[in-house]
Design a protein around this motif. Sequence first.
Motif, PDB file in Angstrom:
ATOM      1  N   THR A   4       0.197 -19.013 -18.178  1.00 37.28           N
ATOM      2  CA  THR A   4       0.379 -20.219 -17.448  1.00 37.28           C
ATOM      3  C   THR A   4       0.515 -19.774 -16.322  1.00 37.28           C
ATOM      4  OG1 THR A   4       2.562 -20.097 -17.637  1.00 37.28           O
ATOM      5  CG2 THR A   4       1.511 -21.485 -19.549  1.00 37.28           C
ATOM      6  N   THR A   5       0.264 -20.788 -15.015  1.00 28.98           N
ATOM      7  CA  THR A   5       0.266 -20.361 -13.698  1.00 28.98           C
ATOM      8  C   THR A   5       1.830 -20.040 -13.466  1.00 28.98           C
ATOM      9  OG1 THR A   5      -1.531 -21.979 -13.201  1.00 28.98           O
ATOM     10  CG2 THR A   5       0.045 -21.511 -11.548  1.00 28.98           C
ATOM     11  N   ARG A   6       2.678 -20.636 -14.110  1.00 33.79           N
ATOM     12  CA  ARG A   6       4.319 -20.328 -13.908  1.00 33.79           C
ATOM     13  C   ARG A   6       4.611 -19.040 -14.090  1.00 33.79           C
ATOM     14  NH1 ARG A   6       8.328 -25.296 -15.442  1.00 33.79           N
ATOM     15  NH2 ARG A   6       7.356 -26.488 -13.833  1.00 33.79           N
ATOM     16  N   THR A   7       3.934 -18.338 -15.351  1.00 33.17           N
ATOM     17  CA  THR A   7       4.233 -17.040 -15.910  1.00 33.17           C
ATOM     18  C   THR A   7       3.574 -15.924 -14.779  1.00 33.17           C
ATOM     19  OG1 THR A   7       4.185 -17.566 -18.024  1.00 33.17           O
ATOM     20  CG2 THR A   7       4.038 -15.080 -17.711  1.00 33.17           C
ATOM     21  N   ASN A   8       2.345 -16.366 -14.115  1.00 36.27           N
ATOM     22  CA  ASN A   8       1.856 -15.399 -13.205  1.00 36.27           C
ATOM     23  C   ASN A   8       2.454 -15.360 -12.015  1.00 36.27           C
ATOM     24  OD1 ASN A   8      -0.111 -14.196 -11.953  1.00 36.27           O
ATOM     25  ND2 ASN A   8      -1.978 -15.656 -12.250  1.00 36.27           N
ATOM     26  N   LEU A   9       2.927 -16.911 -11.449  1.00 33.77           N
ATOM     27  CA  LEU A   9       3.649 -16.567 -10.416  1.00 33.77           C
ATOM     28  C   LEU A   9       5.092 -15.963 -10.432  1.00 33.77           C
ATOM     29  CD1 LEU A   9       3.190 -20.287  -8.808  1.00 33.77           C
ATOM     30  CD2 LEU A   9       2.354 -17.873  -7.932  1.00 33.77           C
ATOM     31  N   ALA A  10       5.556 -16.204 -11.699  1.00 29.72           N
ATOM     32  CA  ALA A  10       6.941 -15.522 -12.023  1.00 29.72           C
ATOM     33  C   ALA A  10       6.603 -13.810 -11.629  1.00 29.72           C
ATOM     34  CB  ALA A  10       7.540 -15.628 -13.373  1.00 29.72           C
ATOM     35  N   ARG A  26      11.435 -14.557   1.840  1.00 31.75           N
ATOM     36  CA  ARG A  26      11.384 -15.993   1.792  1.00 31.75           C
ATOM     37  C   ARG A  26      10.348 -16.430   0.868  1.00 31.75           C
ATOM     38  NH1 ARG A  26      14.695 -17.766   6.015  1.00 31.75           N
ATOM     39  NH2 ARG A  26      15.094 -16.429   7.435  1.00 31.75           N
ATOM     40  N   LYS A  27      10.494 -17.511   0.539  1.00 34.88           N
ATOM     41  CA  LYS A  27       9.591 -18.293  -0.270  1.00 34.88           C
ATOM     42  C   LYS A  27       8.303 -18.469   0.263  1.00 34.88           C
ATOM     43  CE  LYS A  27       9.980 -22.575  -0.800  1.00 34.88           C
ATOM     44  NZ  LYS A  27      10.385 -23.801  -0.965  1.00 34.88           N
ATOM     45  N   GLN A  28       8.207 -18.618   1.671  1.00 35.74           N
ATOM     46  CA  GLN A  28       7.015 -18.833   2.212  1.00 35.74           C
ATOM     47  C   GLN A  28       6.185 -17.453   2.340  1.00 35.74           C
ATOM     48  OE1 GLN A  28       9.962 -19.673   3.180  1.00 35.74           O
ATOM     49  NE2 GLN A  28      10.248 -21.743   4.292  1.00 35.74           N
ATOM     50  N   GLU A  29       6.881 -16.431   2.317  1.00 35.27           N
ATOM     51  CA  GLU A  29       6.371 -15.054   2.352  1.00 35.27           C
ATOM     52  C   GLU A  29       5.477 -14.876   0.920  1.00 35.27           C
ATOM     53  OE1 GLU A  29       9.255 -12.807   5.356  1.00 35.27           O
ATOM     54  OE2 GLU A  29       9.910 -12.828   3.659  1.00 35.27           O
ATOM     55  N   HIS A  40       5.214 -25.366  -6.144  1.00 37.59           N
ATOM     56  CA  HIS A  40       4.904 -24.756  -7.612  1.00 37.59           C
ATOM     57  C   HIS A  40       5.905 -23.547  -7.460  1.00 37.59           C
ATOM     58  CE1 HIS A  40       2.298 -24.198 -11.171  1.00 37.59           C
ATOM     59  NE2 HIS A  40       3.503 -24.002 -11.400  1.00 37.59           N
ATOM     60  N   LEU A  41       5.947 -22.807  -6.459  1.00 41.66           N
ATOM     61  CA  LEU A  41       6.774 -21.492  -6.424  1.00 41.66           C
ATOM     62  C   LEU A  41       8.172 -21.905  -6.489  1.00 41.66           C
ATOM     63  CD1 LEU A  41       6.544 -18.571  -6.274  1.00 41.66           C
ATOM     64  CD2 LEU A  41       6.561 -18.658  -3.726  1.00 41.66           C
ATOM     65  N   ALA A  42       8.511 -22.716  -5.861  1.00 44.40           N
ATOM     66  CA  ALA A  42      10.056 -23.205  -5.734  1.00 44.40           C
ATOM     67  C   ALA A  42      10.524 -23.449  -7.389  1.00 44.40           C
ATOM     68  CB  ALA A  42      10.178 -24.512  -5.016  1.00 44.40           C
ATOM     69  N   GLN A  43       9.587 -24.137  -7.946  1.00 44.50           N
ATOM     70  CA  GLN A  43      10.147 -24.367  -9.531  1.00 44.50           C
ATOM     71  C   GLN A  43      10.384 -23.024 -10.462  1.00 44.50           C
ATOM     72  OE1 GLN A  43       7.129 -27.105 -11.016  1.00 44.50           O
ATOM     73  NE2 GLN A  43       7.079 -28.382  -9.507  1.00 44.50           N
ATOM     74  N   ALA A  49      15.743 -17.783 -11.137  1.00 45.15           N
ATOM     75  CA  ALA A  49      17.076 -17.637 -10.671  1.00 45.15           C
ATOM     76  C   ALA A  49      18.134 -18.139 -11.852  1.00 45.15           C
ATOM     77  CB  ALA A  49      17.464 -18.593  -9.418  1.00 45.15           C
ATOM     78  N   ARG A  50      17.830 -19.270 -12.656  1.00 42.21           N
ATOM     79  CA  ARG A  50      18.624 -19.747 -13.566  1.00 42.21           C
ATOM     80  C   ARG A  50      18.799 -18.849 -14.914  1.00 42.21           C
ATOM     81  NH1 ARG A  50      16.511 -25.337 -15.738  1.00 42.21           N
ATOM     82  NH2 ARG A  50      16.727 -23.899 -17.528  1.00 42.21           N
ATOM     83  N   ALA A  51      17.655 -17.905 -14.883  1.00 47.70           N
ATOM     84  CA  ALA A  51      17.716 -16.772 -15.973  1.00 47.70           C
ATOM     85  C   ALA A  51      18.225 -15.565 -15.499  1.00 47.70           C
ATOM     86  CB  ALA A  51      16.289 -16.666 -16.594  1.00 47.70           C
ATOM     87  N   GLY A  52      18.674 -15.463 -14.189  1.00 50.91           N
ATOM     88  CA  GLY A  52      19.396 -14.336 -13.655  1.00 50.91           C
ATOM     89  C   GLY A  52      18.465 -13.313 -13.315  1.00 50.91           C
ATOM     90  N   TYR A  53      17.110 -13.576 -13.360  1.00 50.30           N
ATOM     91  CA  TYR A  53      16.023 -12.447 -12.705  1.00 50.30           C
ATOM     92  C   TYR A  53      16.180 -12.388 -11.323  1.00 50.30           C
ATOM     93  CZ  TYR A  53      14.160 -12.736 -17.221  1.00 50.30           C
ATOM     94  OH  TYR A  53      13.839 -12.714 -18.817  1.00 50.30           O
ATOM     95  N   LEU A  54      16.385 -13.675 -10.624  1.00 53.05           N
ATOM     96  CA  LEU A  54      16.754 -13.579  -9.082  1.00 53.05           C
ATOM     97  C   LEU A  54      18.128 -14.208  -8.616  1.00 53.05           C
ATOM     98  CD1 LEU A  54      13.328 -15.472  -8.070  1.00 53.05           C
ATOM     99  CD2 LEU A  54      13.627 -13.005  -7.899  1.00 53.05           C
TER     100      LEU A  54
END
Length: 144
Positions: A4-10, A26-29, A40-43, A49-54
Amino acid sequence: MRLTTRTNLAMRTLMFCAANPGRTVRKQEIAQTCNASENHLAQVIHLLARAGYLKTVRGRSGGLTLGRRAEDIRVGEVFRSFEAVLPFTECQAGPENTCPLIGCCSLKCVLQEALEAFYAVLDRTTVRDLVTGNTELVHLLKVA
């Protein structure tokens, strides 16, 4: 199999942070470097972050850093947290399964074994492994 795109972005986000140790990025970078939508990146950042990776810091000088050491983040663990919410096949969908072959189909067992092998390889790999010694990647992800 297609991620999924989410996993790729993660994974891109985690590698970006690992390539910039000791720096709040920064998210923008990340969005600009990884050619991603900031929304999409914000999600994805929220889920990481919720999972503790960030770790995230709000405000003017805010941004994100790895929540754990890069060598402690296993790729398989990240993939499971993003991909496991979707069943790989209908026969793995539990009560939503409507496949008429479920009682006699051997494909389910073969696919499950293949999926386990896929995750076993990812479990041997850390975010640090993806970045360390990969000078071309670090050059692309390094913030000046």
